[in-house]
Design a protein around this motif. Structure first.
Motif, PDB file in Angstrom:
ATOM      1  N   ILE A 162      55.371  56.647  73.409  1.00 37.55           N
ATOM      2  CA  ILE A 162      55.963  55.358  73.027  1.00 37.55           C
ATOM      3  C   ILE A 162      54.922  54.297  73.392  1.00 37.55           C
ATOM      4  O   ILE A 162      54.915  53.783  74.512  1.00 37.55           O
ATOM      5  CB  ILE A 162      57.290  55.087  73.771  1.00 37.55           C
ATOM      6  CG1 ILE A 162      58.258  56.239  73.566  1.00 37.55           C
ATOM      7  CG2 ILE A 162      57.898  53.760  73.314  1.00 37.55           C
ATOM      8  CD1 ILE A 162      59.457  56.208  74.506  1.00 37.55           C
ATOM      9  N   PRO A 163      54.001  54.006  72.475  1.00 37.19           N
ATOM     10  CA  PRO A 163      52.883  53.120  72.815  1.00 37.19           C
ATOM     11  C   PRO A 163      53.331  51.681  73.071  1.00 37.19           C
ATOM     12  O   PRO A 163      54.330  51.215  72.531  1.00 37.19           O
ATOM     13  CB  PRO A 163      51.978  53.193  71.588  1.00 37.19           C
ATOM     14  CG  PRO A 163      52.816  53.726  70.495  1.00 37.19           C
ATOM     15  CD  PRO A 163      53.948  54.476  71.102  1.00 37.19           C
ATOM     16  N   PHE A 164      52.569  51.014  73.915  1.00 35.16           N
ATOM     17  CA  PHE A 164      52.743  49.581  74.105  1.00 35.16           C
ATOM     18  C   PHE A 164      51.949  48.927  72.989  1.00 35.16           C
ATOM     19  O   PHE A 164      50.719  48.976  72.973  1.00 35.16           O
ATOM     20  CB  PHE A 164      52.233  49.149  75.485  1.00 35.16           C
ATOM     21  CG  PHE A 164      52.502  47.712  75.781  1.00 35.16           C
ATOM     22  CD1 PHE A 164      53.759  47.315  76.216  1.00 35.16           C
ATOM     23  CD2 PHE A 164      51.523  46.749  75.623  1.00 35.16           C
ATOM     24  CE1 PHE A 164      54.016  45.978  76.496  1.00 35.16           C
ATOM     25  CE2 PHE A 164      51.768  45.419  75.894  1.00 35.16           C
ATOM     26  CZ  PHE A 164      53.021  45.033  76.331  1.00 35.16           C
ATOM     27  N   VAL A 165      52.637  48.348  72.023  1.00 41.07           N
ATOM     28  CA  VAL A 165      52.022  47.908  70.767  1.00 41.07           C
ATOM     29  C   VAL A 165      50.862  46.940  70.999  1.00 41.07           C
ATOM     30  O   VAL A 165      49.806  47.072  70.375  1.00 41.07           O
ATOM     31  CB  VAL A 165      53.079  47.284  69.835  1.00 41.07           C
ATOM     32  CG1 VAL A 165      52.454  46.780  68.557  1.00 41.07           C
ATOM     33  CG2 VAL A 165      54.157  48.307  69.521  1.00 41.07           C
ATOM     34  N   ALA A 166      51.027  45.980  71.890  1.00 41.11           N
ATOM     35  CA  ALA A 166      49.968  44.995  72.117  1.00 41.11           C
ATOM     36  C   ALA A 166      48.803  45.566  72.911  1.00 41.11           C
ATOM     37  O   ALA A 166      47.773  44.904  73.070  1.00 41.11           O
ATOM     38  CB  ALA A 166      50.532  43.770  72.821  1.00 41.11           C
ATOM     39  N   GLY A 167      48.928  46.796  73.392  1.00 38.77           N
ATOM     40  CA  GLY A 167      47.854  47.413  74.177  1.00 38.77           C
ATOM     41  C   GLY A 167      46.559  47.535  73.407  1.00 38.77           C
ATOM     42  O   GLY A 167      45.473  47.358  73.966  1.00 38.77           O
ATOM     43  N   ALA A 168      46.638  47.814  72.118  1.00 41.89           N
ATOM     44  CA  ALA A 168      45.423  47.942  71.305  1.00 41.89           C
ATOM     45  C   ALA A 168      44.691  46.608  71.229  1.00 41.89           C
ATOM     46  O   ALA A 168      43.460  46.549  71.364  1.00 41.89           O
ATOM     47  CB  ALA A 168      45.775  48.441  69.904  1.00 41.89           C
ATOM     48  N   GLU A 169      45.441  45.540  71.032  1.00 43.63           N
ATOM     49  CA  GLU A 169      44.813  44.211  70.991  1.00 43.63           C
ATOM     50  C   GLU A 169      44.236  43.848  72.356  1.00 43.63           C
ATOM     51  O   GLU A 169      43.122  43.314  72.454  1.00 43.63           O
ATOM     52  CB  GLU A 169      45.835  43.153  70.572  1.00 43.63           C
ATOM     53  CG  GLU A 169      45.232  41.761  70.457  1.00 43.63           C
ATOM     54  CD  GLU A 169      46.240  40.714  70.010  1.00 43.63           C
ATOM     55  OE1 GLU A 169      45.865  39.533  70.027  1.00 43.63           O
ATOM     56  OE2 GLU A 169      47.379  41.059  69.648  1.00 43.63           O
ATOM     57  N   ASN A 170      44.977  44.147  73.419  1.00 39.12           N
ATOM     58  CA  ASN A 170      44.489  43.876  74.768  1.00 39.12           C
ATOM     59  C   ASN A 170      43.196  44.631  75.053  1.00 39.12           C
ATOM     60  O   ASN A 170      42.256  44.086  75.640  1.00 39.12           O
ATOM     61  CB  ASN A 170      45.548  44.248  75.803  1.00 39.12           C
ATOM     62  CG  ASN A 170      46.794  43.400  75.701  1.00 39.12           C
ATOM     63  OD1 ASN A 170      46.778  42.318  75.124  1.00 39.12           O
ATOM     64  ND2 ASN A 170      47.891  43.887  76.249  1.00 39.12           N
ATOM     65  N   LEU A 171      43.158  45.884  74.634  1.00 38.37           N
ATOM     66  CA  LEU A 171      41.947  46.693  74.815  1.00 38.37           C
ATOM     67  C   LEU A 171      40.780  46.083  74.046  1.00 38.37           C
ATOM     68  O   LEU A 171      39.676  45.972  74.575  1.00 38.37           O
ATOM     69  CB  LEU A 171      42.192  48.133  74.358  1.00 38.37           C
ATOM     70  CG  LEU A 171      41.002  49.083  74.407  1.00 38.37           C
ATOM     71  CD1 LEU A 171      40.421  49.179  75.809  1.00 38.37           C
ATOM     72  CD2 LEU A 171      41.409  50.458  73.900  1.00 38.37           C
ATOM     73  N   GLY A 172      41.023  45.678  72.816  1.00 39.76           N
ATOM     74  CA  GLY A 172      39.969  45.060  72.017  1.00 39.76           C
ATOM     75  C   GLY A 172      39.434  43.794  72.659  1.00 39.76           C
ATOM     76  O   GLY A 172      38.210  43.569  72.701  1.00 39.76           O
ATOM     77  N   LEU A 173      40.324  42.964  73.184  1.00 40.29           N
ATOM     78  CA  LEU A 173      39.891  41.727  73.843  1.00 40.29           C
ATOM     79  C   LEU A 173      39.058  42.023  75.088  1.00 40.29           C
ATOM     80  O   LEU A 173      38.043  41.361  75.339  1.00 40.29           O
ATOM     81  CB  LEU A 173      41.106  40.875  74.214  1.00 40.29           C
ATOM     82  CG  LEU A 173      41.884  40.281  73.045  1.00 40.29           C
ATOM     83  CD1 LEU A 173      43.198  39.668  73.528  1.00 40.29           C
ATOM     84  CD2 LEU A 173      41.037  39.252  72.302  1.00 40.29           C
ATOM     85  N   LEU A 174      39.478  43.023  75.840  1.00 37.70           N
ATOM     86  CA  LEU A 174      38.718  43.397  77.035  1.00 37.70           C
ATOM     87  C   LEU A 174      37.327  43.898  76.659  1.00 37.70           C
ATOM     88  O   LEU A 174      36.324  43.515  77.272  1.00 37.70           O
ATOM     89  CB  LEU A 174      39.460  44.469  77.839  1.00 37.70           C
ATOM     90  CG  LEU A 174      38.707  45.041  79.037  1.00 37.70           C
ATOM     91  CD1 LEU A 174      38.406  43.966  80.072  1.00 37.70           C
ATOM     92  CD2 LEU A 174      39.487  46.185  79.654  1.00 37.70           C
ATOM     93  N   LEU A 175      37.246  44.740  75.646  1.00 35.89           N
ATOM     94  CA  LEU A 175      35.943  45.276  75.236  1.00 35.89           C
ATOM     95  C   LEU A 175      35.035  44.169  74.702  1.00 35.89           C
ATOM     96  O   LEU A 175      33.824  44.173  74.968  1.00 35.89           O
ATOM     97  CB  LEU A 175      36.122  46.381  74.203  1.00 35.89           C
ATOM     98  CG  LEU A 175      36.782  47.655  74.740  1.00 35.89           C
ATOM     99  CD1 LEU A 175      37.049  48.635  73.609  1.00 35.89           C
ATOM    100  CD2 LEU A 175      35.953  48.291  75.833  1.00 35.89           C
ATOM    101  N   GLU A 176      35.597  43.202  73.981  1.00 35.40           N
ATOM    102  CA  GLU A 176      34.799  42.058  73.518  1.00 35.40           C
ATOM    103  C   GLU A 176      34.255  41.266  74.698  1.00 35.40           C
ATOM    104  O   GLU A 176      33.086  40.864  74.704  1.00 35.40           O
ATOM    105  CB  GLU A 176      35.649  41.139  72.638  1.00 35.40           C
ATOM    106  CG  GLU A 176      35.907  41.667  71.251  1.00 35.40           C
ATOM    107  CD  GLU A 176      36.810  40.740  70.446  1.00 35.40           C
ATOM    108  OE1 GLU A 176      36.976  39.559  70.823  1.00 35.40           O
ATOM    109  OE2 GLU A 176      37.364  41.212  69.439  1.00 35.40           O
TER     110      GLU A 176
END
Length: 94
Positions: free
Chosen positions: A57-71
């Motif tokens: 059950i993924p945390f939907v905003a997690g992908a965006e959060n990960l992308g922001l961190l990597l940027e």
């Protein structure tokens, strides 16, 4: 520890317990990633964001959060490279 820094130990322990109690949910891992960013533990944050996205059950905003961190990490690496006299090639990291 500086007096103005927050101690997130109790919160971290509860989120770790939540991740064990409900491993199918990515929510607790997202929160652990947020706490890791507060402590400037970027690789730990990447791990927890990835877990939050890859959970049953993924945390939907997690992908965006990960992308922001990597940027943010990439920008930090570019700045450090420029400070050391090794700018990135073609706008990309070496």
């Amino acid at each position: 520890r500086k007096s103005k820094e927050k101690d997130w130990t109790v919160a971290r322990k509860y989120y770790e317990r939540a991740a064990i109690t409900l491993p199918a949910s990515g929510n607790a891992h997202n929160q652990l990633a947020v706490l890791a960013t507060y402590a400037e533990l970027d690789s730990t944050a990447v791990y927890h964001y990835a877990c939050s996205v890859l959970a049953e059950i993924p945390f939907v905003a997690g992908a965006e959060n990960l992308g922001l961190l990597l940027e943010r990490c990439e920008k930090t690496m570019v700045v450090k490279g420029e400070e050391q006299g090794t700018p990135p090639r073609n706008g990309k990291l070496p």
